[in-house]
Design an enzyme around this catalytic site. Structure first.
Site, PDB file in Angstrom:
ATOM      1  N   CYS A  34       0.835  -1.199   0.000  1.00 45.77           N
ATOM      2  CA  CYS A  34       0.000   0.000   0.000  1.00 45.77           C
ATOM      3  C   CYS A  34       0.868   1.247   0.000  1.00 45.77           C
ATOM      4  O   CYS A  34       2.040   1.216   0.368  1.00 45.77           O
ATOM      5  CB  CYS A  34      -0.886   0.047   1.258  1.00 45.77           C
ATOM      6  SG  CYS A  34      -1.986  -1.350   1.478  1.00 45.77           S
ATOM      7  N   CYS A  68      -6.073   1.727  -2.323  1.00 41.48           N
ATOM      8  CA  CYS A  68      -5.277   2.965  -2.384  1.00 41.48           C
ATOM      9  C   CYS A  68      -4.460   3.099  -3.666  1.00 41.48           C
ATOM     10  O   CYS A  68      -3.890   4.162  -3.919  1.00 41.48           O
ATOM     11  CB  CYS A  68      -4.352   3.063  -1.172  1.00 41.48           C
ATOM     12  SG  CYS A  68      -2.952   1.900  -1.175  1.00 41.48           S
ATOM     13  N   ASP A 439      21.080  36.775 -12.513  1.00 42.66           N
ATOM     14  CA  ASP A 439      19.875  37.093 -13.273  1.00 42.66           C
ATOM     15  C   ASP A 439      19.286  38.421 -12.798  1.00 42.66           C
ATOM     16  O   ASP A 439      19.193  38.670 -11.580  1.00 42.66           O
ATOM     17  CB  ASP A 439      18.854  35.971 -13.101  1.00 42.66           C
ATOM     18  CG  ASP A 439      17.549  36.240 -13.818  1.00 42.66           C
ATOM     19  OD1 ASP A 439      17.480  35.942 -15.015  1.00 42.66           O
ATOM     20  OD2 ASP A 439      16.617  36.761 -13.173  1.00 42.66           O
TER      21      ASP A 439
END
Length: 490
Positions: A34, A68, A439
Site C-alpha cells: 500500500c 489505495c 539574473d
C-alpha cells in the site's frame, strides 16, 4: 526509502500523504502493498515491511492494494533530484529506455557495465532494471485498460509486453485482477477515447501553486510548438514512435492530461516527460520548510506555498532556447524560436488545430541558414557551437545526463556563460539546486527584500537554501510583475 523504519511506521499510522511515493508498505499477513496514506486500518507494526519502490514490493511477492492504488502515486522526489548513477538510471527507466534499448542500452547511456548498474539499483531501490521496467509496464497497461476501449491484445503490445500471456500474468500478479476485470471495474466504455487519444490524471504532492508554473510555460510559448488555449497549456512532443500532442490543465488535486500519440507504446515516455515538465514529483513541503527558515523568503512561502520549477520535455530544446533568450525579452526569444521551428521543424498534425511543428533537433538546426537565425554574430556563433556539440555527442543533456559533466561541457563552449548553464541545469536537467545569482530579476527581487544584490553576496546568503535554490529562484521571480508569474486568461 527512509532508513528509519520507525518513521515509516509512524507515517503509515498517520496515513500521511506526504510520504506517498517515497516508499510502499508491505503487509505480511495479506501479501498486499500500500501507499503510506492508504485509508485502510493500518496493520500492526510487526506485520509491516517497507520497500523503496513498487517494483521491489512486487519482486518480493506482494500485490498492489485495490483500495489505495499505490502504483498511481507521484514518483519519489529522490530519483528526481539525485545526481548519482541511481538517480540517472531511474530517470532513464521512467523515460522507457529499458523497454526500447534493453538493460545494455541503459548501461551504455550511463557509462557503466550492466553488472554495475544492476548492483547499484538493487542496493538502492531493491530491484534491478528489468523489474523496475516491468512494474512500469504494468502501470502503463492499467492506464490503457481503464482509459481506452482498445482491444486488450493491442493494450498488451502498446504497454511494451512481448506477448499477451506475459501481459495477463503480470497484471494478475501485480493487481490481483485480470485485465478484463480491471476494465469492467473502471467502466472504460463511459470514458473511452478514439485510438491514440488518452485522458489521464497526473497526481502530485500538495500543495501545488500553478500560477508561475503554467504562467511561465504560457508566457514563453513558441508559436506553432506551444500554446495556451481554453485554460490548458498545449504543446507538441517528440517521442520515439512519432510526434505527439499534449494538453495539460491544472485541476485542483491533479493535473488533467490529454494525449494524442502516434504510437501508444510512447505513453510511458510521454507521461514521464509531462511530469518532468511540471515538476510533479517534487516534495513541496520539504522545499518550503527549508526556504521558510529565511525571514526574507518566509512571507513569500506562506503566501503561495508549493511553487514548482517550470522545466522542459526536452533538455536539448531548452538549451537552444536558453541561448536564444540571452539578453532579450521572453517575447523576442519566442519569436526567434518560432522562426527556427518554421524553418526546420518537423510538421505535425494537431487534431485540435493550432500546433504545427515539433521543435527542431540540434542536427536539424545545424543546417539553418544565417538569414533564418537573424541573431547577433556572437549569439549566432554560440548557437551553432551548441547544436554542433550536442549533435556530435560532446554535450549530453538527456534524462540520464551527468549534471556536473553537462555543466563543464556547456561552459567550455564559446558564448555560453554561467546564466545559460544554470538555466539549462534548472529547467532542462532538473537540478533542484541550480541558481541564477546574476539574473536581473533575481537581483532586483533580492534588493527589494533586503538581501544581498551582488551575485557573490547573494550566493553566500543562499547557501542556507540548499539543496533547493532553484525553488528559491521561483519565489524571487514571483515578486515581479511579469506574465510568467500568473495564469493567462482562459
Amino acid at each position: 526509502m527512509d532508513d528509519d523504519l520507525d518513521r515509516c511506521a509512524r507515517a503509515v499510522r498517520a496515513r500521511d500523504p506526504r510520504f506517498d511515493g517515497w516508499f510502499v508498505t508491505g503487509v505480511r499477513s495479506t501479501g498486499i502493498y500500500c501507499r503510506p496514506s492508504c485509508p485502510a486500518v493500518p496493520p500492526h507494526p510487526d506485520r509491516m515491511c517497507f520497500f523503496p519502490t513498487a517494483a521491489a514490493a512486487q519482486q518480493a511477492g506482494f500485490r498492489a492494494c485495490k483500495r489505495c492504488r499505490p502504483d498511481a502515486t507521484p514518483g519519489s522526489p529522490a530519483w528526481d533530484h539525485r545526481a548519482d548513477v541511481v538517480g540517472r538510471a531511474m530517470r532513464l527507466i521512467a523515460d522507457g529506455v529499458v523497454d526500447r534499448d534493453g538493460v545494455g542500452g541503459l548501461a551504455a547511456r550511463l557509462g557503466f557495465s550492466v553488472r554495475q548498474v544492476q548492483r547499484h539499483l538493487r542496493a538502492e531501490v531493491g530491484a534491478g532494471p528489468l523489474a523496475l521496467a516491468r512494474a512500469q509496464r504494468a502501470q502503463t497497461a492499467r492506464v490503457l485498460v481503464e482509459t481506452t476501449d482498445l482491444p486488450l491484445t493491442e493494450v498488451a503490445f502498446a504497454a511494451g509486453f512481448g506477448s499477451v500471456r506475459a501481459f495477463n500474468d503480470v497484471v494478475r500478479a501485480v493487481f490481483a485482477s485480470s485485465p478484463g476485470e480491471l476494465r469492467r471495474r473502471a467502466h472504460a466504455g463511459s470514458t473511452s477515447s478514439a485510438p491514440g487519444a488518452l485522458a489521464l490524471r497526473l497526481p502530485f504532492r500538495a500543495p501545488l501553486h500553478p500560477d508561475n508554473l503554467f504562467g511561465h510555460l504560457a508566457a514563453t510559448a513558441v508559436p506553432g510548438v506551444e500554446e495556451w488555449r481554453d485554460g490548458a497549456y498545449r504543446r507538441t512532443l517528440r517521442l520515439p514512435g512519432g510526434p505527439g500532442v499534449v494538453a495539460l490543465r491544472p485541476a485542483g488535486d491533479h493535473v488533467a492530461c490529454a494525449l494524442h500519440l502516434t504510437e501508444l507504446r510512447d505513453l510511458t515516455a510521454a507521461i514521464a516527460r509531462c511530469r518532468r515538465l511540471l515538476d510533479l514529483d517534487a516534495d513541496p513541503q520539504a522545499v518550503d520548510e527549508v526556504l521558510a527558515t529565511d525571514p526574507a523568503l518566509a512571507p513569500l512561502v506562506r503566501a503561495a506555498p508549493g511553487r514548482r520549477v517550470p522545466r522542459s520535455v526536452d533538455a536539448e530544446e531548452l538549451a537552444v532556447r536558453a541561448v536564444l533568450g540571452q539578453q532579450v525579452s521572453t517575447a523576442a526569444a519566442a519569436t526567434h524560436a518560432a522562426r527556427l521551428a518554421v524553418a526546420v521543424g518537423e510538421p505535425v498534425h494537431d487534431p485540435a488545430g493550432g500546433l504545427t511543428r515539433l521543435f527542431p533537433t540540434p542536427a536539424a538546426l545545424r543546417e539553418v541558414a544565417d538569414e533564418d537565425l537573424r541573431l547577433p554574430a556572437s549569439r549566432r556563433a554560440a548557437l551553432r557551437g551548441l547544436v554542433t556539440a550536442v549533435a556530435e555527442g560532446r554535450v549530453e543533456l538527456g534524462p540520464g545526463a551527468d549534471r556536473a559533466a553537462a555543466r563543464t561541457a556547456l561552459l567550455a563552449l564559446p558564448g555560453i556563460g554561467p546564466w545559460t548553464v544554470e538555466t539549462v541545469a534548472m529547467r532542462g536537467l532538473g537540478d533542484p539546486d541550480a541558481f541564477l545569482p546574476g539574473d536581473l530579476g533575481v537581483r532586483v527581487a533580492a534588493e527589494r527584500l533586503g538581501l544581498p544584490a551582488s551575485p557573490g553576496g547573494l550566493t553566500r546568503h543562499a547557501a542556507a537554501w540548499r539543496p533547493w535554490r532553484a525553488y528559491a529562484v521561483q519565489y524571487l521571480w514571483a515578486t515581479g510583475d511579469h506574465p510568467v508569474n500568473r495564469l493567462p486568461a482562459a
